[in-house]
Design an enzyme around this catalytic site. Structure first.
Site, PDB file in Angstrom:
ATOM      1  N   HIS A 195       0.693  -0.827   0.003  1.00 22.04           N
ATOM      2  CA  HIS A 195      -0.205   0.078  -0.307  1.00 22.04           C
ATOM      3  C   HIS A 195       0.687   1.292   0.239  1.00 22.04           C
ATOM      4  O   HIS A 195       2.246   1.108   0.727  1.00 22.04           O
ATOM      5  CB  HIS A 195      -0.790   0.372   1.156  1.00 22.04           C
ATOM      6  CG  HIS A 195      -2.302  -0.962   0.849  1.00 22.04           C
ATOM      7  ND1 HIS A 195      -2.082  -2.428   1.123  1.00 22.04           N
ATOM      8  CD2 HIS A 195      -3.292  -0.812   0.877  1.00 22.04           C
ATOM      9  CE1 HIS A 195      -2.663  -3.134   0.954  1.00 22.04           C
ATOM     10  NE2 HIS A 195      -3.811  -2.333   1.140  1.00 22.04           N
ATOM     11  N   PRO A 196       0.277   2.167  -0.263  1.00 26.22           N
ATOM     12  CA  PRO A 196       0.700   3.699  -0.958  1.00 26.22           C
ATOM     13  C   PRO A 196       0.976   4.723   0.372  1.00 26.22           C
ATOM     14  O   PRO A 196      -0.435   4.181   1.447  1.00 26.22           O
ATOM     15  CB  PRO A 196       0.416   4.498  -1.978  1.00 26.22           C
ATOM     16  CG  PRO A 196      -0.883   3.813  -2.035  1.00 26.22           C
ATOM     17  CD  PRO A 196      -0.797   2.661  -1.567  1.00 26.22           C
ATOM     18  N   GLU A 208      -9.549   6.572  -4.605  1.00 25.06           N
ATOM     19  CA  GLU A 208      -9.453   6.991  -2.168  1.00 25.06           C
ATOM     20  C   GLU A 208      -8.803   7.872  -2.399  1.00 25.06           C
ATOM     21  O   GLU A 208      -9.803   8.340  -1.291  1.00 25.06           O
ATOM     22  CB  GLU A 208      -9.033   5.574  -1.971  1.00 25.06           C
ATOM     23  CG  GLU A 208      -9.727   4.369  -2.252  1.00 25.06           C
ATOM     24  CD  GLU A 208      -9.402   2.476  -2.413  1.00 25.06           C
ATOM     25  OE1 GLU A 208     -10.202   1.861  -2.802  1.00 25.06           O
ATOM     26  OE2 GLU A 208      -8.188   2.545  -2.120  1.00 25.06           O
ATOM     27  N   GLN A 209      -7.436   7.953  -2.673  1.00 23.45           N
ATOM     28  CA  GLN A 209      -7.066   9.196  -1.993  1.00 23.45           C
ATOM     29  C   GLN A 209      -7.568  10.436  -2.318  1.00 23.45           C
ATOM     30  O   GLN A 209      -7.618  11.320  -2.049  1.00 23.45           O
ATOM     31  CB  GLN A 209      -5.015   8.968  -2.672  1.00 23.45           C
ATOM     32  CG  GLN A 209      -5.143   8.126  -1.635  1.00 23.45           C
ATOM     33  CD  GLN A 209      -3.762   8.595  -1.388  1.00 23.45           C
ATOM     34  OE1 GLN A 209      -2.617   9.393  -0.967  1.00 23.45           O
ATOM     35  NE2 GLN A 209      -2.977   6.703  -1.322  1.00 23.45           N
ATOM     36  N   VAL A 242      -9.729   5.296   4.101  1.00 22.38           N
ATOM     37  CA  VAL A 242      -9.580   7.287   3.617  1.00 22.38           C
ATOM     38  C   VAL A 242     -11.223   7.286   3.214  1.00 22.38           C
ATOM     39  O   VAL A 242     -11.288   8.198   3.814  1.00 22.38           O
ATOM     40  CB  VAL A 242      -9.217   7.537   2.716  1.00 22.38           C
ATOM     41  CG1 VAL A 242      -7.284   7.895   3.153  1.00 22.38           C
ATOM     42  CG2 VAL A 242      -8.537   6.798   1.508  1.00 22.38           C
TER      43      VAL A 242
END
Length: 294
Positions: free
Chosen positions: A69-70, A89-90, A125
């Site tokens: 994951h980032p 998502e971000q 998030v």
């Protein structure tokens, strides 16, 4: 592209894995293991099989999943290219549009978390505002590695549930959506208040407030659509602004000039993203009240 559950049950294993490869970030092995449990009676059973594959995986493989994951709001990783799912998502949280102060805050907590745990901070998030993500960072930072490893896996499974909900069409539904609604009652006239302008704003300690919805109450004093619906209601602080002065003036109610009540702000917090939070307004030209409904 969305897939029906029946398609996923009937297709070849390679097609099944290809369709669900990024439900868990860069980890097609989870879909590969779940494929052997077909056919699934519903999307809930599919998610359970995928979660079970994660839980049964060796600790080393679980850590590889976590490290796939980032970091949040990491400009270098964005430039290198995130998965389509992670990017969406971000972006839904506004992490592609951070102010300098917000970026510095995220960089600080990302670095502190990685320095302690040696893996990225992971949170679903779509269930958060920027403020609540930063609060969650601070809350989790004192934890030990074992606790954060388990918490990270739990958050990954939350992310997977939302991705699966968006991708797979099934008769049953995952419990991943919340709802925020309002209702305005004119207690002076003894009826629902129609035609009142309502603005929902997400508040922030660090960045600018963000308008989420603008609408007008209908003949029942409600809004035609939920203020937030069809997704989690992000944890955070909000304000509802009701334009009641124009409403009472339009009905010829005697009022002072300027009116005693013109714009009424109601500030509240959301703590349950999958719950139904109802924030009504009971109003006269001289008074108002509210309560936590559901």
């Amino acid at each position: 592209m969305q897939k029906s559950l029946s398609e996923l049950n009937d297709c070849g294993k390679d097609d099944f894995v290809r369709a669900l490869a990024n439900i868990f970030e860069h980890s097609p092995w989870i879909a590969e293991q779940a494929a052997s449990a077909r056919p699934f009676a519903g999307v809930k059973a599919l998610l359970a099989a995928m979660n079970d594959a994660v839980d049964r995986a060796p600790a080393e493989q679980q850590m590889t999943l976590i490290k796939a994951h980032p970091d949040l709001a990491n400009k270098t990783q964005r430039a290198a290219g995130l998965t389509v799912e992670s990017t969406a998502e971000q972006n839904s949280l506004g992490l592609d549009r951070l102010s300098d102060a917000e970026f510095e805050a995220f960089e600080r907590v990302n670095n502190a978390y990685r320095a302690k745990f040696d893996f990225p901070y992971i949170v679903c998030v779509r269930r958060h505002t920027k403020d609540s993500v930063l609060w969650d960072f601070e809350r989790r930072l004192p934890n030990d590695v074992a606790t954060e490893t388990r918490t990270s896996i739990d958050e990954i499974c939350r992310i997977a549930a939302l991705r699966l909900d968006q991708l797979v069409l099934s008769d049953d539904k995952l419990a991943v959506h919340g709802r925020l609604s309002t209702h305005v009652l004119d207690t002076h006239g003894g009826k629902p208040a129609a035609g009142i302008s309502v603005v929902l704003t997400e508040l922030s300690n660090l960045g600018e407030a963000r308008v989420i919805a603008r609408t007008v109450t209908n003949g029942d004093g409600r809004t035609d659509q939920p203020l937030i619906g069809g997704r989690p209601v992000p944890i955070g602080r909000y304000e509802l602004m009701f334009s009641v002065g124009d409403y009472f003036a339009g009905r010829g109610v005697p009022m002072s000039d300027p009116p005693f009540l013109d714009q009424i702000p109601l500030r509240f917090s959301v703590s349950d993203p999958e719950g139904h939070l109802h924030v009504p307004l009971l109003v006269t030209p001289w008074s108002y009240g509210t309560y936590r409904g559901s």
